[in-house]
Design a protein around this motif. Structure first.
Motif, PDB file in Angstrom:
ATOM      1  N   THR A  50      -5.635   5.337   4.085  1.00  0.00           N
ATOM      2  CA  THR A  50      -6.439   3.901   3.840  1.00  0.00           C
ATOM      3  C   THR A  50      -6.965   3.491   5.115  1.00  0.00           C
ATOM      4  O   THR A  50      -6.069   3.358   6.296  1.00  0.00           O
ATOM      5  CB  THR A  50      -5.338   2.904   3.238  1.00  0.00           C
ATOM      6  N   THR A  76      -9.262   3.598   0.288  1.00  0.00           N
ATOM      7  CA  THR A  76      -8.175   4.587   0.250  1.00  0.00           C
ATOM      8  C   THR A  76      -8.778   5.468  -0.272  1.00  0.00           C
ATOM      9  O   THR A  76      -9.339   5.801  -1.368  1.00  0.00           O
ATOM     10  CB  THR A  76      -6.864   4.131  -0.688  1.00  0.00           C
ATOM     11  N   TYR A 117       0.264   4.329  -2.190  1.00  0.00           N
ATOM     12  CA  TYR A 117      -0.676   5.317  -1.587  1.00  0.00           C
ATOM     13  C   TYR A 117      -0.136   5.726  -0.252  1.00  0.00           C
ATOM     14  O   TYR A 117      -0.731   5.354   0.955  1.00  0.00           O
ATOM     15  CB  TYR A 117      -2.098   4.945  -1.328  1.00  0.00           C
ATOM     16  N   LEU A 120       0.841  -1.370  -0.067  1.00  0.00           N
ATOM     17  CA  LEU A 120      -0.052  -0.181  -0.028  1.00  0.00           C
ATOM     18  C   LEU A 120       0.796   1.236  -0.202  1.00  0.00           C
ATOM     19  O   LEU A 120       0.605   2.270  -0.613  1.00  0.00           O
ATOM     20  CB  LEU A 120      -0.873   0.121   1.219  1.00  0.00           C
ATOM     21  N   ASN A 157     -10.973  -2.305   2.080  1.00  0.00           N
ATOM     22  CA  ASN A 157      -9.917  -1.231   2.297  1.00  0.00           C
ATOM     23  C   ASN A 157     -10.362  -0.209   1.642  1.00  0.00           C
ATOM     24  O   ASN A 157     -10.629  -0.376   0.310  1.00  0.00           O
ATOM     25  CB  ASN A 157      -8.802  -1.900   2.020  1.00  0.00           C
TER      26      ASN A 157
END
Length: 322
Positions: free
Chosen positions: A111, A121, A62, A58, A119
Motif C-alpha cells: 500500500t 493498494t 492487505y 489496512l 492510498n
C-alpha cells in the motif's frame, strides 16, 4: 511520548505498508526514537508501533508478506534487547505467530500512501522475475514519473493518455486516484498474467459494476469443469492466486480489451505489445499523450509519437526500470 517521536512513527507506517525496503532497514530512521525513550516509555512505544502497523486496519485486509512482518518484528526485538529493556508480551506473541507462518509467498499486498485521501493498494509479486515477466511488481521509476506528473499535471487536463507497458498498474491507478481530469486513460501490456493482475489491482482501487464479473465467472467455471486438465484445475485453486485472478487470466488469454470508468474518465485495459505496435491498434486508441518508463520504451515512444502525431510524450528512463 513527544511529538517528534510520534511523527517519526507515522513515517515508519508509510514505509512499512509500501514494503519497498527490507524490513530490517525500515527501523533505521526510527532508531533515534529508541534513543529518546526511557525504559518506562518503551512499552507505550511498542503499543504505538503496533497501532500504526500490524494493528492498523489496512493490515487485516492487505497485509505485507509474512516473512516481511517477521523480520520487522525481529528488528524491534533486537533494538529492545540491545538496551536491556523488556519486550511486551504482545510483541513476543506476534513474533511467535509470524515465525509459525509459511514464508516464501509468491504474492503480497503493498500500500502506497501519498496523502490522507490517496492510498493505492496493489497485489504484487515478491520476485523480480515471475512467470517469465518483470511486470508483476512496481518499479521505482514509476514513483519518480508519478511525482513529476503530479507537479506538471496541467498538460494532461482533458487529454486521452496511453501508457506503454503498464505492468500491474501503479502509475495509471495512482494518476486516476489522484483526480487528474483526463478524457481517457489506456493501460497496456501483452502478458496475460500481468494483465490479469493489472485488472485485479485496478478493480481493487476502482470498484465497478458486478455484471462483467458475473459473466466471466460463469465462463471460468465452464473452463475449469470442461476445458482444462488436472494440473490447471489445481492451479486455479492455489492459495497464491485468488479465484478472481484466475478468471481474469483466462479472460486475457482469449481477449484483447476491456472498458471501465474511473469517475468520469474512460479507462481501457488493452492487450498490445508495445515493441510491435500495429498502426490500426494505435489509431483505434487515439491517444494525445503517451507515457512510459524505461530506456527501451523511451526510444519506442519517441518513434510512435512522431509517426502517429501524438501531442505529448512523457517517458522516464532510469537504471532500475524495465
Amino acid at each position: 511520548m513527544n511529538n517528534e517521536v510520534f511523527n517519526n512513527l507515522k513515517k515508519l507506517s508509510l514505509v512499512y505498508f509500501s514494503g519497498q525496503f527490507p524490513a530490517s532497514k525500515i527501523l533505521e530512521e526510527s532508531r533515534v526514537n529508541f534513543d529518546k525513550l526511557s525504559c518506562e516509555s518503551c512499552l507505550k512505544f511498542q503499543k504505538k508501533v503496533f497501532e500504526l502497523t500490524i494493528k492498523h486496519p489496512l493490515h487485516s485486509c492487505y497485509s505485507p508478506a509474512n516473512e516481511y512482518v517477521r523480520i520487522f518484528l525481529r528488528s524491534i526485538i533486537k533494538e529492545i534487547e540491545a538496551r536491556n529493556w523488556e519486550a511486551s508480551d504482545e510483541l513476543l506473541e506476534l513474533y511467535g505467530y509470524y515465525v509459525s507462518q509459511p514464508a516464501g509467498q509468491d504474492y503480497c499486498y503493498r500500500t502506497y500512501m501519498f496523502s490522507d485521501v490517496i492510498n493505492v493498494t496493489l497485489l504484487e509479486s515478491t520476485s523480480i522475475i515471475s512467470n517469465g515477466s518483470t511486470g508483476l511488481r512496481t518499479w521505482p521509476a514509476a514513483f519518480n514519473l508519478y511525482e513529476w506528473l503530479a507537479e506538471n499535471s496541467g498538460f494532461l487536463e482533458g487529454k486521452k493518455v496511453i501508457e506503454l507497458g503498464s505492468g500491474i498498474g501503479f502509475l495509471g491507478i495512482t494518476i486516476l486516484k489522484a483526480g487528474f481530469h483526463l478524457a481517457g486513460y489506456t493501460f497496456s501490456d501483452c502478458h496475460p498474467t500481468v494483465l490479469s493482475l493489472l485488472e485485479t489491482n485496478f478493480l481493487l482501487n476502482h470498484p465497478q459494476d458486478k455484471d462483467l464479473e458475473t459473466e466471466r465467472k460463469e465462463s471460468f467455471h465452464k473452463f475449469v469443469s470442461q476445458d482444462c486438465n488436472d494440473d490447471r484445475r489445481k492451479e486455479a485453486g492455489t492459495v497464491s492466486r485468488s479465484m478472481n485472478w484466475c478468471e481474469r487470466e483466462y479472460f486475457w488469454q482469449r481477449n484483447s480489451k476491456v472498458n471501465y470508468m474511473s469517475g468520469e474518465t474512460d479507462v481501457k485495459i488493452v492487450k498490445i505489445d508495445w515493441t510491435n505496435l500495429l498502426y490500426h491498434q494505435f489509431c483505434d486508441l487515439q491517444p494525445e499523450v503517451l507515457i512510459a518508463t524505461g530506456k527501451k520504451k523511451k526510444n519506442k515512444s519517441s518513434h510512435l509519437a512522431e509517426r502517429f502525431k501524438v501531442e505529448h510524450t512523457v517517458c522516464l528512463a532510469t537504471y532500475d526500470s524495465k
